[in-house]
Write an enzyme that holds these catalytic residues in place. Structure first.
Site, PDB file in Angstrom:
ATOM      1  CB  CYS A 380     -35.344  -5.346  27.628  1.00 19.54           C
ATOM      2  SG  CYS A 380     -33.663  -4.817  27.217  1.00 19.54           S
ATOM      3  CG  HIS A 506     -34.096  -7.983  31.565  1.00 21.44           C
ATOM      4  ND1 HIS A 506     -34.618  -8.800  30.582  1.00 21.44           N
ATOM      5  CD2 HIS A 506     -33.255  -7.125  30.935  1.00 21.44           C
ATOM      6  CE1 HIS A 506     -34.111  -8.455  29.409  1.00 21.44           C
ATOM      7  NE2 HIS A 506     -33.281  -7.438  29.592  1.00 21.44           N
ATOM      8  CD  GLU A 508     -36.825 -10.963  32.589  1.00 23.02           C
ATOM      9  OE1 GLU A 508     -36.159 -11.032  31.534  1.00 23.02           O
ATOM     10  OE2 GLU A 508     -37.478  -9.955  32.921  1.00 23.02           O
TER      11      GLU A 508
END
Length: 534
Positions: A380, A506, A508
């Site tokens: 990001c 993102h 994750e």
């Protein structure tokens, strides 16, 4: 089978781990072949945590449908097969907003709107909306018993048992049994008082999950059972463990899942915890290790990067190595320079964030990774700062920055998205949720994913400025992933580097211990290789 409801409350102190407890119970129920739903009720008045400081709230977890939610939902997704949604997390702010809107429409026919029944009915409706087509609905009540903010939620779940039947509703209370070193003994009084408060509200817990740093002796369990009005078998030790993925195994060894299905009168197969045992074994007995630095400005509270740190651990499990994490304050890099900060580091990761503070420190870390050929991963804002660093120091573009930090920059290589220019409200207005990304053949990203199309979760307002694409590509920047509908750059790489990649999304948020995200698996693998070559 009629849906069973399991409500999890917490007492004595906050941060006992209700989210992990809920997630672990969900994992155990799934291991027995049951379908589960996961939900968190937060008692704060904010509509969602999207505008809250990471120092106060920790990470904001984003779902596929764009909800900005509590970090506990990250635990739920990592431990179960659930893909959560906006229904999976709601707050006092959302409940009151919904009730007030209904009152303005005239839904209550001129009646006096009160906490009971209108607020509690709204809470119950939101619980039911998230529990369709499942065997067990697991609901975590945020906050601590005794907090005034939690009272409407506790009253709502009290009513739930009356309405749904005792055999369909289970109350599990997570509490603390502290060990006092000076006295050399465990203390049960905090648990007794916590349960007393819960019973005064009208809720008799069925199972007590007692958080402790050691096994609780049988005589002490008997004492807790006597004073808290539960059976001795219902007092379960939740001992501290080395690896959080060991929690489901520890709970099973304590017989927690057996107590739950017995109480709810559910017949299931024996749980298969083979995958969890494999993960824990790899975590505890790695073949090698690598060290990765996370460079950000919220490092004083590592919960701000919870999904990120877990995703790196997942990458380590996939590579059968231990991942040692070093948190580096990007503001400190601005003040003191890089120096020897990354001398023993095998990989550098710059995560997402907001605001100008610490941005130059992130750029310095990225430059160090690029020039010293250390594997680099930007997420990001981390990707955006990698573009700025490349434009400045490789392409020689003067007065180059993100317009987020310098509106009058002569060369804003990162700028605000077109559909964000007229947005004035902060909450829930970013580009949120899952969007497709098309990967370019022959790139690192394409090799890592092994496919041409992926879908990832986002949370941003600013983007790569396509006006600079040709100039940056001539300098060696590779644009390897794009959202073609609007031409938005999703992934960038650089040529002639062992591993250098930035993504606007993102990853994750989609990594799980059993299914590590490909980018984290590859990044940790590259860092491990760098460690072997160092």
């Amino acid at each position: 089978m009629k849906t069973k409801f399991l409500f999890i409350t917490g007492g004595v102190v906050s941060s006992l781990g209700k989210g992990l407890a809920a997630a672990s119970i969900g994992a155990l129920m799934e291991a027995r072949g049951l379908r589960v739903s996961m939900q968190k009720m937060d008692p704060y008045i904010n509509v969602d945590p999207g505008t809250m400081s990471p120092f106060q709230h920790g990470e904001v977890f984003v779902t596929d449908d764009g909800a900005e939610t509590d970090l506990d939902l990250g635990h739920y997704e990592r431990y179960t097969s659930a893909r959560l949604s906006q229904k999976s997390n709601f707050t006092t702010g959302q409940v009151y907003d919904s009730v007030i809107r209904k009152e303005r429409r005239g839904d209550y026919l001129g009646g006096t709107v009160q906490v009971i029944p209108h607020i509690t009915n709204e809470i119950k409706a939101k619980i039911l909306a998230n529990s369709k087509d499942v065997d067990v609905a697991i609901v975590e009540v945020g906050g601590t018993v005794g907090d005034i903010e939690s009272l409407p939620f506790l009253e709502a779940i009290r009513q739930f048992r009356v309405e749904r039947g005792r055999e369909n509703v289970l109350y599990l209370h997570l509490t603390l049994v502290p060990y006092i070193p000076t006295a050399g003994e465990l203390k049960t009084k905090p648990t007794q008082h916590s349960v007393k408060e819960l019973r005064e509200i009208g809720i008799q817990p069925d199972i007590l999950l007692c958080r402790c740093d050691r096994e609780i002796p049988r005589d002490m369990k008997a004492k807790i059972a006597l004073f808290c009005n539960v059976s001795e078998e219902a007092v379960v030790t939740a001992r501290d463990v080395e690896c959080i993925y060991e929690v489901p195994i520890a709970y099973h060894e304590e017989g927690l899942d057996e107590r739950i299905i017995d109480y709810l009168n559910i017949w299931t197969k024996a749980p298969d915890l083979t995958d969890w045992e494999r993960i824990v074994r790899r975590f505890k007995e790695p073949e090698s290790e690598t060290t990765i630095a996370i460079v950000g400005k919220y490092v004083e509270l590592t919960e701000s990067y919870k999904s990120l740190s877990e995703a790196l651990i997942h990458g380590g499990i996939a590579n059968n190595c231990r991942v040692n994490l070093i948190y580096v304050d990007s503001e400190s890099l601005e003040r003191h320079g890089v120096g020897d900060t990354f001398k023993d580091v095998d990989g550098i990761l710059v995560p997402g964030g907001f605001g100008h503070r610490g941005s130059e420190g992130k750029i310095a870390a990225i430059r160090y990774a690029r020039e010293n050929r250390i594997p680099f991963f930007g997420i990001c804002l981390g990707m955006q700062m990698a573009v700025v660093e490349f434009a400045r120091n490789v392409c020689g573009i003067d007065d180059c920055f993100s317009s987020e930090f310098k509106e009058d920059a002569a060369n804003p290589v990162i700028h605000i998205m077109e559909n964000q220019k007229k947005v004035t409200r902060k909450g829930g207005t970013m580009r949120l949720g899952a969007y497709p990304c098309q990967l370019v053949e022959g790139t690192l990203a394409r090799r890592i994913f092994g496919t041409g199309d992926v879908e990832e979760r986002h949370r941003h307002r600013y983007e790569f400025n396509n006006a600079y694409q040709e100039r940056l590509e001539k300098g060696g920047l590779v644009i390897s992933g794009v959202y073609r509908d609007v031409g938005l750059v999703e992934i960038v790489e650089i040529e002639d580097h062992p591993w250098f990649l930035g993504c606007q999304f993102h990853p994750e948020f989609r990594s799980r211990p059993m299914e590590p995200h490909p980018l984290f698996e590859s990044f940790v693998g590259a860092s491990l290789k760098h460690h072997g070559e160092a």
